[in-house]
Motif scaffolding. Structure first.
Motif, PDB file in Angstrom:
ATOM      1  N   SER A   1       0.784  -1.359  -0.062  1.00 30.85           N
ATOM      2  CA  SER A   1      -0.032   0.002   0.114  1.00 30.85           C
ATOM      3  C   SER A   1       0.985   1.322  -0.018  1.00 30.85           C
ATOM      4  O   SER A   1       0.507   2.095  -0.732  1.00 30.85           O
ATOM      5  N   ALA A   2       1.977   1.281   0.785  1.00 31.82           N
ATOM      6  CA  ALA A   2       2.956   2.435   0.650  1.00 31.82           C
ATOM      7  C   ALA A   2       3.266   2.517  -0.865  1.00 31.82           C
ATOM      8  O   ALA A   2       3.703   3.687  -1.393  1.00 31.82           O
ATOM      9  N   ASN A   3       3.676   1.568  -1.546  1.00 28.89           N
ATOM     10  CA  ASN A   3       4.088   1.647  -2.881  1.00 28.89           C
ATOM     11  C   ASN A   3       3.081   2.088  -3.847  1.00 28.89           C
ATOM     12  O   ASN A   3       3.337   3.007  -4.682  1.00 28.89           O
ATOM     13  N   GLY A   4       1.951   1.710  -3.533  1.00 24.91           N
ATOM     14  CA  GLY A   4       0.868   2.294  -4.448  1.00 24.91           C
ATOM     15  C   GLY A   4       0.782   3.765  -4.228  1.00 24.91           C
ATOM     16  O   GLY A   4       0.249   4.476  -5.022  1.00 24.91           O
ATOM     17  N   LEU A   5       0.725   4.056  -3.055  1.00 28.30           N
ATOM     18  CA  LEU A   5       0.530   5.385  -2.421  1.00 28.30           C
ATOM     19  C   LEU A   5       1.477   6.487  -3.113  1.00 28.30           C
ATOM     20  O   LEU A   5       1.221   7.594  -3.875  1.00 28.30           O
ATOM     21  N   LEU A   6       2.790   5.853  -3.135  1.00 27.29           N
ATOM     22  CA  LEU A   6       3.971   6.611  -3.813  1.00 27.29           C
ATOM     23  C   LEU A   6       3.572   6.889  -5.502  1.00 27.29           C
ATOM     24  O   LEU A   6       3.585   7.981  -6.126  1.00 27.29           O
ATOM     25  N   MET A   7       2.992   5.663  -5.944  1.00 29.27           N
ATOM     26  CA  MET A   7       2.799   5.863  -7.377  1.00 29.27           C
ATOM     27  C   MET A   7       1.517   6.638  -7.622  1.00 29.27           C
ATOM     28  O   MET A   7       1.513   7.526  -8.593  1.00 29.27           O
ATOM     29  N   LYS A   8       0.514   6.462  -7.022  1.00 33.28           N
ATOM     30  CA  LYS A   8      -0.402   7.340  -7.135  1.00 33.28           C
ATOM     31  C   LYS A   8      -0.449   8.871  -6.975  1.00 33.28           C
ATOM     32  O   LYS A   8      -1.020   9.889  -7.502  1.00 33.28           O
ATOM     33  N   THR A   9       0.361   9.050  -6.065  1.00 31.46           N
ATOM     34  CA  THR A   9       0.962  10.596  -5.824  1.00 31.46           C
ATOM     35  C   THR A   9       1.286  11.293  -7.151  1.00 31.46           C
ATOM     36  O   THR A   9       1.080  12.283  -7.263  1.00 31.46           O
ATOM     37  N   ILE A  10       2.271  10.482  -7.586  1.00 36.83           N
ATOM     38  CA  ILE A  10       3.040  10.903  -8.685  1.00 36.83           C
ATOM     39  C   ILE A  10       2.154  10.946  -9.891  1.00 36.83           C
ATOM     40  O   ILE A  10       1.751  12.139 -10.607  1.00 36.83           O
ATOM     41  N   PHE A  11       1.019  10.135 -10.059  1.00 36.72           N
ATOM     42  CA  PHE A  11      -0.045   9.907 -10.917  1.00 36.72           C
ATOM     43  C   PHE A  11      -0.950  11.315 -10.857  1.00 36.72           C
ATOM     44  O   PHE A  11      -1.130  12.073 -11.709  1.00 36.72           O
ATOM     45  N   ARG A  12      -1.308  11.610  -9.574  1.00 34.09           N
ATOM     46  CA  ARG A  12      -2.294  12.786  -9.115  1.00 34.09           C
ATOM     47  C   ARG A  12      -1.573  13.968  -9.562  1.00 34.09           C
ATOM     48  O   ARG A  12      -2.310  15.149  -9.682  1.00 34.09           O
ATOM     49  N   MET A  13      -0.171  13.989  -9.482  1.00 34.53           N
ATOM     50  CA  MET A  13       0.571  15.332  -9.692  1.00 34.53           C
ATOM     51  C   MET A  13       0.706  15.369 -11.125  1.00 34.53           C
ATOM     52  O   MET A  13       1.121  16.512 -11.585  1.00 34.53           O
ATOM     53  N   GLY A  14       0.015  14.572 -12.069  1.00 33.97           N
ATOM     54  CA  GLY A  14      -0.230  14.818 -13.501  1.00 33.97           C
ATOM     55  C   GLY A  14       1.147  14.239 -14.303  1.00 33.97           C
ATOM     56  O   GLY A  14       1.127  14.714 -15.543  1.00 33.97           O
ATOM     57  N   VAL A  15       2.010  13.238 -13.693  1.00 37.91           N
ATOM     58  CA  VAL A  15       3.083  12.681 -14.351  1.00 37.91           C
ATOM     59  C   VAL A  15       2.782  11.242 -14.507  1.00 37.91           C
ATOM     60  O   VAL A  15       2.594  10.510 -13.777  1.00 37.91           O
ATOM     61  N   PRO A  16       2.847  11.039 -15.844  1.00 37.26           N
ATOM     62  CA  PRO A  16       2.775   9.472 -16.221  1.00 37.26           C
ATOM     63  C   PRO A  16       3.887   8.590 -15.416  1.00 37.26           C
ATOM     64  O   PRO A  16       4.906   8.754 -15.428  1.00 37.26           O
ATOM     65  N   VAL A  17       3.347   7.364 -15.025  1.00 38.39           N
ATOM     66  CA  VAL A  17       3.823   6.616 -14.258  1.00 38.39           C
ATOM     67  C   VAL A  17       3.483   5.164 -14.382  1.00 38.39           C
ATOM     68  O   VAL A  17       2.303   5.107 -14.897  1.00 38.39           O
ATOM     69  N   VAL A  18       4.354   4.279 -14.346  1.00 32.03           N
ATOM     70  CA  VAL A  18       3.993   2.643 -14.435  1.00 32.03           C
ATOM     71  C   VAL A  18       4.689   2.021 -13.350  1.00 32.03           C
ATOM     72  O   VAL A  18       5.628   2.482 -12.793  1.00 32.03           O
ATOM     73  N   GLY A  19       3.924   1.002 -12.675  1.00 35.03           N
ATOM     74  CA  GLY A  19       4.374   0.378 -11.544  1.00 35.03           C
ATOM     75  C   GLY A  19       4.670  -1.100 -11.873  1.00 35.03           C
ATOM     76  O   GLY A  19       3.707  -1.667 -12.461  1.00 35.03           O
ATOM     77  N   LYS A  20       5.623  -1.595 -11.407  1.00 36.00           N
ATOM     78  CA  LYS A  20       5.696  -3.055 -11.638  1.00 36.00           C
ATOM     79  C   LYS A  20       6.069  -3.936 -10.499  1.00 36.00           C
ATOM     80  O   LYS A  20       7.066  -3.358  -9.795  1.00 36.00           O
ATOM     81  N   ASN A  21       5.193  -4.736 -10.027  1.00 34.32           N
ATOM     82  CA  ASN A  21       5.514  -5.462  -8.666  1.00 34.32           C
ATOM     83  C   ASN A  21       6.031  -6.687  -8.841  1.00 34.32           C
ATOM     84  O   ASN A  21       5.618  -7.495  -9.557  1.00 34.32           O
ATOM     85  N   VAL A  22       7.052  -6.856  -8.421  1.00 38.26           N
ATOM     86  CA  VAL A  22       7.822  -8.327  -8.538  1.00 38.26           C
ATOM     87  C   VAL A  22       7.722  -8.860  -6.922  1.00 38.26           C
ATOM     88  O   VAL A  22       8.472  -8.475  -6.008  1.00 38.26           O
ATOM     89  N   PHE A  23       6.756 -10.009  -7.109  1.00 38.91           N
ATOM     90  CA  PHE A  23       6.456 -10.370  -5.667  1.00 38.91           C
ATOM     91  C   PHE A  23       6.750 -11.890  -5.635  1.00 38.91           C
ATOM     92  O   PHE A  23       6.490 -12.642  -6.697  1.00 38.91           O
ATOM     93  N   PRO A  24       6.863 -12.401  -4.914  1.00 39.18           N
ATOM     94  CA  PRO A  24       7.195 -13.917  -4.310  1.00 39.18           C
ATOM     95  C   PRO A  24       6.089 -14.811  -4.328  1.00 39.18           C
ATOM     96  O   PRO A  24       5.116 -14.286  -4.022  1.00 39.18           O
ATOM     97  N   SER A  25       6.084 -16.097  -4.499  1.00 41.89           N
ATOM     98  CA  SER A  25       4.951 -16.715  -4.238  1.00 41.89           C
ATOM     99  C   SER A  25       5.093 -17.172  -2.803  1.00 41.89           C
ATOM    100  O   SER A  25       5.284 -18.356  -2.363  1.00 41.89           O
ATOM    101  N   ASN A  26       4.356 -16.262  -1.991  1.00 43.39           N
ATOM    102  CA  ASN A  26       4.916 -16.438  -0.478  1.00 43.39           C
ATOM    103  C   ASN A  26       3.567 -15.438   0.006  1.00 43.39           C
ATOM    104  O   ASN A  26       3.287 -14.622  -0.419  1.00 43.39           O
ATOM    105  N   ILE A  27       3.279 -15.711   1.186  1.00 38.12           N
ATOM    106  CA  ILE A  27       2.543 -14.760   1.897  1.00 38.12           C
ATOM    107  C   ILE A  27       3.227 -13.879   2.734  1.00 38.12           C
ATOM    108  O   ILE A  27       2.973 -12.764   2.777  1.00 38.12           O
ATOM    109  N   GLN A  28       4.252 -14.476   3.446  1.00 39.61           N
ATOM    110  CA  GLN A  28       5.135 -13.540   4.265  1.00 39.61           C
ATOM    111  C   GLN A  28       6.452 -14.062   4.477  1.00 39.61           C
ATOM    112  O   GLN A  28       6.803 -15.171   4.368  1.00 39.61           O
ATOM    113  N   GLY A  29       7.481 -13.081   4.413  1.00 36.29           N
ATOM    114  CA  GLY A  29       8.744 -13.295   4.834  1.00 36.29           C
ATOM    115  C   GLY A  29       9.767 -13.285   3.479  1.00 36.29           C
ATOM    116  O   GLY A  29      10.722 -12.966   3.767  1.00 36.29           O
ATOM    117  N   LEU A  30       9.084 -13.411   2.201  1.00 31.49           N
ATOM    118  CA  LEU A  30      10.221 -13.440   1.193  1.00 31.49           C
ATOM    119  C   LEU A  30      10.515 -12.028   0.622  1.00 31.49           C
ATOM    120  O   LEU A  30       9.612 -11.298   0.860  1.00 31.49           O
TER     121      LEU A  30
END
Ligand SMILES: Cc1ncc(C[n+]2csc(CCOP(=O)(O)OP(=O)(O)O)c2C)c(N)n1
Ligand code: SF4
Ligand SMILES: [Mg+2]
Lengths: 351, 603
Positions: free
Chosen positions: B23-52
């Motif tokens: 959610s923090a990363n989403g917040l960063l990205m949306k802030t930039i988007f709302r400032m009117g600057v094009p932005v893309v986000g790529k989430n690289v996440f593990p196949s895991n629920i917690q810890g990796l």
């Protein structure tokens, strides 16, 4: 070889049902099964039950998997839509069809291989969802169509035509159905029309998942001495526990009920299933007792038959899904399209 | 090669899965988007629920590039376990921001970067008492530090925090307090803002940030789909979640509370396929979202639907195979599996969306094509499109749209007919008429996956069988003109070489092509959007000396399909293959093409 239809000839003085239809109107293509195959007798019973219930064939839907038993979809109710799906997957296709239109009558046809081996998971889940259908499991203890290998319903010690006896215990579809939540569970025999026809009628009228496990001998591969799914063996160990008759809502119920002898079960359409208990102490509304009975019968090798369990109070899948009565395929697009304005509004969340 | 500069740089945040950093990363990205600057986000996440370890890449691109750049200019290294690789990945001249509660002199090994330490953990431990909130607030604190470094608008951040915690007002203050911890520390200790930073603009007007699965779910709703079945699998789960959410909002009768849809969580993908086939046979618009392993399981029933001509829609949100593969990493590895899914002679219609906007449009087209051609249609998305937020044009809808339900006979039409045969080509367009169960006695037919003749009867006769499968092939071929047409971008000058790509490779390919063009390399580009291939796909290859086929798999599946399905010579096609599981970046494409082109020039 192309399949052919039997001629629809209207004979003189032939009885007609409430829809003005004759028996021939409930028939289908000529069977291509072996002469004497139990499955053909089951087909005949189904034809008779649909005819006597005056079900409009065009409002019925037949779905099956693959196997000799599954082929029978084609041998009756020519005016009904039918589907020969793939091996073991009839339950899912039937469930999807029922979800799209629950206002038709659904009949599933399957074999012991189709249901208890490759399709065990799907059958169990259709029962668990209490899908509103009648599921006929035409049980011969072998894979007929692939020439006689043992199926999962073959009894321990049952002898094949050639070779060693079966060394694995049988999966009993009735016991399985009791444990996973089917709400109408019967067992019968293709050789007992008197029991099977009324049982089919009751199953068709039941709201929810109705399973009828029909012992339906395979004359080509499993009807020899030493087989526990042969005609001879079934006749010998056959035991009727509860007989079920369907009484339509219009018929006045004449019989007076002697508690403990005849038991009425009221159905959703206002009709009644009259149960005649042949075992005095058996209550087919008691799941645990039914299970006990089935387990006990294993020890004595008895084949307990009839309507072994019924529960009319459970919601079926349609109800659980809180769906409209109107079929999904009849909801006009105007009711499904949220419109351009709505799409704009929804995207507020994406800014 | 790219940036860094104002509104042109890439940040990567390295954290631990399950610590609330998403959610923090989403917040960063949306802030930039709302400032009117094009932005893309790529989430690289593990196949895991917690810890990796998990990473989030944010590319800020005033020019609106939507692929990855392959650069990292600011690394927010919050996971000590990955410090080493995070350090290595940082581009020369880059900035590394880390939690200096535990100082790391080893960072000094690289003299070409700047290391900034903020004692996030100790600041949060002092400010917050509950252990769990200390972890969560550390995320907000790095948002604050990044905001100071990049000159992000704190009012925009506050606005987003207000929206997020509208229902839990208490949390607003705590979160903002954490943001200020990081923000103030950075302001006090570093020269803020950095040379590369965000400058408010109007580049996001008319745009939305949406992931492909949500967009596809909306597409299913707008297409009038009423039945969905699925078995949970990353990365397709959120598609059905989206459909369920929108149906819950839009498809429940206000008076009766009854649903005008049905969603079934199946026991496996075989059942999911059977369920949608049953529903579609019975006239509902039905779909199933899945990923590669699900397609493998569904194969037998896909062939059944193909041969019996049942219109179903399948979304394959592709993930890295084979087998379980890397379930949270992206690839375009099911192209050939889907093209010919199932045994026997089978071939299917495929659609290749390149971004969430196309996921929406193509979901609708998929249902129309499925019902028009009475056959399964696959929408081949992938993890990158399906699960990442993309900036795309706001989705639009034309209320004039009516679904193309194809050739379905009504009771009245059946009544007038002498006889109905399900598989007879009456109109000469290879598409027979179908009927729905329960419509009319004359409409009854037998759906069988066994050999059948054109009348629908069982057959083991060669000519009768062939007649039907030949028609199926012709029917499929005729869809070439109806699938979404390829998008062609021509080089400024005459190009003897070209590029072909599909789906999520588009952003990186376009950017690489633009940059090559800037270096005087002219390349035409054709993005294929459907299968069977439109006629101009073959023409495009024919008119070039060499065509680079860029795709995200090891085995050049698209290239193979082009060879099988067109008359082009093998020598013309040069594979450019990216299959690490990370979304494609332009630099990879640029380098690969440049290398080949240089060799060609020497030769
Ligand atoms: C995927 C798949 N595997 C195997 C087969 C071969 N096969 C056809 S019918 C059958 C067994 C049928 O047995 P059962 O359901 O008991 O039907 P019966 O013929 O005994 O009535 C098998 C194994 C098949 N059609 N599909
Ligand atoms: S092989 Fe057995 S099951 Fe099949 S048709 Fe012959 S008798 Fe019936
Ligand atoms: Mg059998």
């Amino acid at each position: 070889m192309t399949s052919f239809r039997k001629p629809k000839i209207q004979r003189k003085n032939e009885p007609l049902n409430d829809l003005g239809l004759a028996r021939v109107d409930y028939e289908g293509a000529m069977s291509t099964l072996c002469a004497g195959c139990g499955h053909d007798s089951v087909t005949a019973c189904l034809t008779k039950a649909f005819f006597e219930l005056s079900i409009d064939p065009a409002k019925a839907v037949k779905v099956s998997g693959i196997g000799c038993s599954s082929k029978t979809t084609n041998y009756f109710l020519n005016d009904a839509h039918g589907a020969n799906t793939v091996h073991g997957r009839m339950p899912s296709v039937a469930t999807g069809a029922i979800a799209a239109n629950s206002n038709l009558i659904y009949l599933g046809l399957s074999g012991d291989g189709d249901s208890l081996s490759i399709g065990l998971g799907q059958m169990a889940h259709a029962m668990r969802r209490n899908v509103n259908m009648l599921y006929m499991l035409e049980n011969n203890g072998v894979y007929g169509l692939t020439k006689g290998q043992f199926s999962a319903s073959a009894d321990l010690g049952s002898l094949p035509k050639k070779g060693a006896p079966n060394e694995y215990p049988a999966i009993d579809p009735v016991a399985l159905a009791l444990s996973v939540g089917a709400t109408f569970i019967g067992r019968s025999f293709s050789g007992d029309r008197k029991q099977l026809v009324p049982l089919i009628k009751a199953g068709l009228k039941h709201k929810g998942f109705a399973l009828i496990d029909v012992i339906s001998p395979c004359v080509s591969f499993n009807d020899h001495k030493g087989s526990t799914k042969s005609y001879a063996h079934t006749y010998e160990y056959y035991h009727q526990a509860v007989h079920a008759d369907y009484v339509p809502p219009t018929d006045e119920i004449k019989a007076s009920y002697d508690e403990g002898d005849v038991m009425p079960i009221e159905l959703h359409d206002g009709g009644i299933i009259q149960l005649r208990k042949l075992d005095q102490n058996y209550d087919p509304r008691d799941r645990a007792a039914a299970f006990q009975k089935v387990m006990d019968s294993k020890a004595t090798q008895e084949i307990v038959t009839g309507l072994l369990y019924i529960d009319e109070t459970q919601p079926d899948m349609h109800e659980i899904q809180k769906m409209e009565d109107r079929p999904l395929n009849e909801i006009p697009y105007s009711e499904l399209n949220p419109g351009a304005e709505k799409l704009k509004a929804l995207q507020g969340a994406f800014r | 090669m790219s940036g860094p500069g104002v509104n042109d740089f890439a940040i990567k945040v390295a954290t631990v899965n399950g610590t609330g950093s998403a959610s923090a990363n989403g917040l960063l990205m949306k802030t930039i988007f709302r400032m009117g600057v094009p932005v893309v986000g790529k989430n690289v996440f593990p196949s895991n629920i917690q810890g990796l370890p998990t990473w989030y890449e944010v590319r800020v691109s005033g020019e609106g590039h939507c692929g990855r750049s392959g650069d990292v200019h600011l690394m927010v290294a919050m996971n000590p376990k990955t410090y080493e690789e995070d350090l290595a990945e940082l581009s020369p001249g880059g900035i590394l921001l880390y939690d200096s509660t535990w100082p790391r002199p080893a960072f000094m090994d690289r003299s070409d970067i700047t290391v900034l330490g903020v004692p996030f953990a100790s600041m949060c431990n002092d400010a917050f008492s509950v252990a769990r909130s200390r972890i969560l607030m550390k995320n907000m604190a790095y948002v604050g530090a990044v905001a100071a470094l990049l000159d992000l608008d704190l009012d925009v951040i506050k606005g987003l925090v207000d929206e997020t915690f509208a229902a839990k007002a208490k949390l607003i203050d705590a979160n903002m307090q954490a943001v200020y911890l990081g923000y103030d520390y950075a302001k006090d200790n570093f020269a803020c803002p950095l040379g590369f930073r965000v400058e408010a603009s109007n580049g996001t007007d008319g745009k939305v940030m949406i992931d492909g699965n949500t967009a596809a779910a909306l597409g299913c709703v707008y297409a009038g789909a009423t039945f969905g079945a699925w078995y949970p699998i990353t990365p397709s789960t959120s598609l059905m979640d989206g459909f369920a959410k929108y149906c819950g909002q839009l498809r429940v009768d206000a008076e009766t509370g009854k649903n005008k849809y049905c969603i079934i969580q199946a026991e496996d993908e075989l059942a999911a396929a059977g369920l949608v086939i049953g529903a579609a046979w019975n006239g509902a618009r039905a779909f199933t979202p899945t990923s590669g392993p699900g397609i493998s399981l569904m194969s037998e029933l896909i062939g059944f639907a193909y041969y019996t001509e049942v219109p179903v829609v399948l979304f394959d949100v592709q993930r890295t195979g084979p087998s379980t593969g890397m379930p949270t990493r992206t690839q375009q590895c099911d192209i050939q599996t889907c093209a010919y899914a199932s045994h026997g002679d089978t071939r299917h219609i495929l659609l290749f969306p390149a971004d969430p906007g196309e996921c929406f449009d193509m979901a609708v087209q998929a249902f129309d094509l499925a019902e028009r051609f009475q056959t399964p249609v696959f929408v081949l998305s992938d993890i990158d499109i399906g699960m990442n937020d993309w900036m795309v044009d706001e989705l639009t809808w034309d209320d004039v749209y009516q679904p193309d339900r194809g050739k379905v006979l009504s009771a009245t039409e059946l009544e007038k007919m002498d006889t109905f045969y399900r598989y007879l080509d009456v109109d000469g367009d290879h598409i027979p008429y179908r009927t729905l169960p329960g419509t009319h006695p004359k409409g009854a037919y037998f759906l069988r996956g066994s050999g059948h003749d054109k009348y629908g009867g069982y057959t083991e006769g060669g000519p009768e069988y062939q007649e039907v499968v030949d028609r199926l092939r012709a029917k499929w071929q005729s869809a070439a003109a109806k699938v979404p047409a390829p998008v062609c971008i021509r080089a400024a000058g005459k190009a003897r070489q070209g590029i072909i790509a599909v789906g999520s490779s588009d952003g990186a390919v376009r950017e690489a092509r633009d940059r090559l063009e800037a270096e005087g390399v002219h390349l035409d580009y054709l993005r294929v959007r459907g299968f069977p291939f439109a006629a101009n796909v073959e023409a495009f290859i024919m008119e070039h000396d060499e065509v680079f086929v860029v795709e995200q798999n090891r085995d050049a599946q698209l290239l193979g399909l082009l060879l099988t399905e067109t008359n082009v010579q093998r020598e013309k096609l040069t594979p450019v293959l990216h299959y690490s599981g990370a979304p494609l970046d332009y630099r990879f494409v640029f380098d690969a093409l440049m290398n080949v082109i240089k060799v060609r020039r020497i030769a």
